[in-house]
Design a protein around this motif. Sequence first.
Motif, PDB file in Angstrom:
ATOM      1  N   ARG A  21       6.931   3.913  -3.227  1.00 14.90           N
ATOM      2  CA  ARG A  21       7.182   3.377  -4.563  1.00 14.90           C
ATOM      3  C   ARG A  21       7.408   4.565  -5.493  1.00 14.90           C
ATOM      4  NH1 ARG A  21       6.148  -1.635  -5.779  1.00 14.90           N
ATOM      5  NH2 ARG A  21       5.153  -1.164  -7.761  1.00 14.90           N
ATOM      6  N   ALA A  43       9.737   1.838  -9.588  1.00 13.82           N
ATOM      7  CA  ALA A  43       8.672   0.907  -9.975  1.00 13.82           C
ATOM      8  C   ALA A  43       8.194   1.171 -11.397  1.00 13.82           C
ATOM      9  CB  ALA A  43       7.505   1.023  -9.001  1.00 13.82           C
ATOM     10  N   VAL A  62       1.545   1.857 -10.178  1.00 12.28           N
ATOM     11  CA  VAL A  62       2.619   1.840  -9.188  1.00 12.28           C
ATOM     12  C   VAL A  62       2.039   1.864  -7.772  1.00 12.28           C
ATOM     13  CG1 VAL A  62       4.549   3.198  -8.258  1.00 12.28           C
ATOM     14  CG2 VAL A  62       4.373   2.783 -10.719  1.00 12.28           C
ATOM     15  N   GLY A  65       0.889  -1.424  -6.642  1.00 13.76           N
ATOM     16  CA  GLY A  65       1.930  -2.437  -6.502  1.00 13.76           C
ATOM     17  C   GLY A  65       2.216  -3.227  -7.755  1.00 13.76           C
TER      18      GLY A  65
END
Length: 66
Positions: A21, A43, A62, A65
């Motif tokens: 990410r 992200a 980030v 998630g």
Amino acid sequence: MPVLDGIEATRRLVADGSPTRVLVLTTYDLDDLVHAALRHGAAGFVLKTTPVDRVVQGIELVADGA
């Protein structure tokens, strides 16, 4: 970055199916760059002038998630 920029690096990571990410950390405060980074799979997007605690918060979000 001498070979490619962060947006292109992000695009390639996403296109290759990498689980990585990306949180873009930049000096450029331009809406077009924010939109391009997010469009290509970043992200998040943080300016280098952001206070350290907020950068850490962005990294954690980030990584989690969010």
